[in-house]
Each structure stands twice: as C-alpha cells, then as structure tokens.
Design an enzyme around this catalytic site. Structure first.
Site, PDB file in Angstrom:
ATOM      1  N   ARG A   8       0.848  -1.189   0.000  1.00 44.73           N
ATOM      2  CA  ARG A   8       0.000   0.000   0.000  1.00 44.73           C
ATOM      3  C   ARG A   8       0.886   1.243   0.000  1.00 44.73           C
ATOM      4  NH1 ARG A   8      -3.935   1.837   5.028  1.00 44.73           N
ATOM      5  NH2 ARG A   8      -4.922   3.627   3.983  1.00 44.73           N
ATOM      6  N   HIS A   9       0.441   2.299  -0.648  1.00 45.91           N
ATOM      7  CA  HIS A   9       1.165   3.570  -0.615  1.00 45.91           C
ATOM      8  C   HIS A   9       1.447   3.989   0.832  1.00 45.91           C
ATOM      9  CE1 HIS A   9      -2.413   5.666   0.830  1.00 45.91           C
ATOM     10  NE2 HIS A   9      -3.099   4.935  -0.043  1.00 45.91           N
ATOM     11  N   GLY A  10       2.451   4.839   1.025  1.00 44.32           N
ATOM     12  CA  GLY A  10       2.753   5.360   2.354  1.00 44.32           C
ATOM     13  C   GLY A  10       1.646   6.270   2.872  1.00 44.32           C
ATOM     14  N   GLU A  11       1.717   6.562   4.159  1.00 44.81           N
ATOM     15  CA  GLU A  11       0.710   7.421   4.790  1.00 44.81           C
ATOM     16  C   GLU A  11       0.620   8.774   4.078  1.00 44.81           C
ATOM     17  OE1 GLU A  11      -0.064   8.871   9.320  1.00 44.81           O
ATOM     18  OE2 GLU A  11       1.590   9.822   8.243  1.00 44.81           O
ATOM     19  N   TRP A  14      -4.251  13.046   4.014  1.00 43.03           N
ATOM     20  CA  TRP A  14      -5.664  12.729   4.230  1.00 43.03           C
ATOM     21  C   TRP A  14      -5.826  11.499   5.116  1.00 43.03           C
ATOM     22  CZ3 TRP A  14      -9.089  13.655  -0.742  1.00 43.03           C
ATOM     23  CH2 TRP A  14      -9.151  15.041  -0.979  1.00 43.03           C
ATOM     24  N   ASN A  15      -4.898  10.522   5.006  1.00 41.45           N
ATOM     25  CA  ASN A  15      -4.944   9.400   5.944  1.00 41.45           C
ATOM     26  C   ASN A  15      -4.831   9.921   7.371  1.00 41.45           C
ATOM     27  OD1 ASN A  15      -2.865   7.222   3.869  1.00 41.45           O
ATOM     28  ND2 ASN A  15      -5.087   7.353   3.940  1.00 41.45           N
ATOM     29  N   GLN A  21     -10.522   9.182   1.091  1.00 39.46           N
ATOM     30  CA  GLN A  21      -9.621   9.491  -0.010  1.00 39.46           C
ATOM     31  C   GLN A  21     -10.115   8.899  -1.328  1.00 39.46           C
ATOM     32  OE1 GLN A  21      -5.077  10.711   0.171  1.00 39.46           O
ATOM     33  NE2 GLN A  21      -5.432   8.654   0.930  1.00 39.46           N
ATOM     34  N   GLY A  22     -10.274   7.587  -1.406  1.00 40.32           N
ATOM     35  CA  GLY A  22     -10.808   6.967  -2.612  1.00 40.32           C
ATOM     36  C   GLY A  22     -10.092   7.401  -3.872  1.00 40.32           C
ATOM     37  N   GLU A  89      -7.930   2.789  -5.992  1.00 40.63           N
ATOM     38  CA  GLU A  89      -8.719   2.537  -4.792  1.00 40.63           C
ATOM     39  C   GLU A  89     -10.202   2.636  -5.123  1.00 40.63           C
ATOM     40  OE1 GLU A  89      -9.172   0.972  -2.293  1.00 40.63           O
ATOM     41  OE2 GLU A  89      -8.194   1.964  -0.597  1.00 40.63           O
TER      42      GLU A  89
END
Length: 199
Positions: A8-11, A14-15, A21-22, A89
C-alpha cells in the site's frame, strides 16, 4: 500463477486527517516518505536489483510517489513503472475529501461485503471492485513477477482473489503501510518493514 509483491502507498495527509480518499488524493506525510523508503530497502533484500521484476502501480499520485521512492532505493527503473486504472482505490463518491467525523456514525456500519464503504453515495460496489481486479489478475501470466503499489481496500480484495478466500474473509484483513505481502503459489505471506506510523 504470477508472483506478486503487493504493498500500500505510504501514509498521506488525508490518511492522517482521517479524510475519505478513494479516487481523491493527497501527498505523503514525512512518515509516509519513511515508509516508502522502508519498502525500497525490503524490496532490495527480496529482489536484488529487480531482474525479471516489473513494477506496476495505481495511477493515483500517492502510489506513484511511493513507487518513485522505493524504486530509487531498490535500484529499480522508475521510467519503466507501468500504471493500470483497475488498481485504483475504491471510489467513495460524494464522500471524497470529507472528514470521517462529518459523517453520521450510523452510516459507517457493517462488515465485509455489507460495509459502509460499498454504500457511499455515488461510490463503487463490492461487485464493481471485484470485477476490475479480477480482470487485472486474469491477465497475469504464469511465472510473471510483479511489484504492485496499490491501496488499502483494493489490496485486501486482490489478496483475497489471489488466495481464493471468501469475500468477507478477505475484507477482514488489514491494510498496513508498513508491510509487503508476497503472493506466491496461491498463498499470501506478510513481510513487515519495521516502519509503522510513529512520528
């Protein structure tokens, strides 16, 4: 079957802010940058200089930012990274960019295929996610070796499809930003990087 190293992408900001986010996007935080670096170090250990491996990513900027960093550290050519829309996503429709605290908690209920995430106004359904990820996975050749930079929910669904899990079992999995999942021979193995969300 193909062999996949799925992450998964890094933080992102928006996280951290707990925003939906979507299909929206925000850049990596400093923690997210460190997580991307940790992915690169782990991948260097796993694949050496990447002979025979191809990097493929969701076209979301947060995934490409993560891919660029890990490629530099692992010695993989970022210029050869491929993108595929099917790895995006899930769309959360009109909730994109909104804080989770702005949504009535009663709407954020359900588990598995009955989860709120599949009922966002204007968003995607579980069936739609499964269809696009199944399409992508069906095109993978036996013996193909891919490093896949993706997302949280779609990563869980993809792992479940690969391992032939039930949808509810797959969706009960986690979505770490500090681990790589090795998908090989129909099995899924979690490989931690050691870099979590601590500032």
């Amino acid at each position: 079957m193909p062999t996949l190293l799925l992450l998964r992408h890094g933080e992102t900001h928006w996280n951290r802010e707990r925003r939906f986010q979507g299909h929206g996007d925000s850049p990596l935080t400093l923690v997210g940058l460190r997580q991307a670096e940790a992915y690169g170090h782990l991948l260097l250990d796993l694949v050496g200089r990447g002979d025979g491996w191809q990097v493929v990513a969701s076209p979301a900027p947060r995934c490409l930012q993560t891919a660029a960093i890990l490629c530099e550290i692992a010695g993989l050519p970022f210029s050869q990274v491929q993108t595929d829309e099917r790895l995006r996503e899930i769309s959360v429709g009109t909730w994109t960019g909104r804080l989770k605290s702005e949504i009535d908690p009663a709407l954020l209920s359900g588990k598995g295929t009955q989860s709120w995430v599949f009922r966002c106004p204007g968003g995607e359904t579980h069936a739609q996610i499964v269809a696009r990820l199944s399409s992508w996975l069906s095109e993978r050749a036996t013996g193909e070796r891919l490093i896949v930079v993706g997302h949280g929910l779609t990563g869980r669904v993809l792992r479940g499809l690969y391992a032939k899990e039930t949808p509810d079992s797959a969706l009960a999995g986690d979505s770490p930003q500090d681990a790589v999942f090795r998908l090989s021979g129909g099995a899924v193995e979690r490989l931690p990087t050691g870099v979590g969300l601590a500032p």
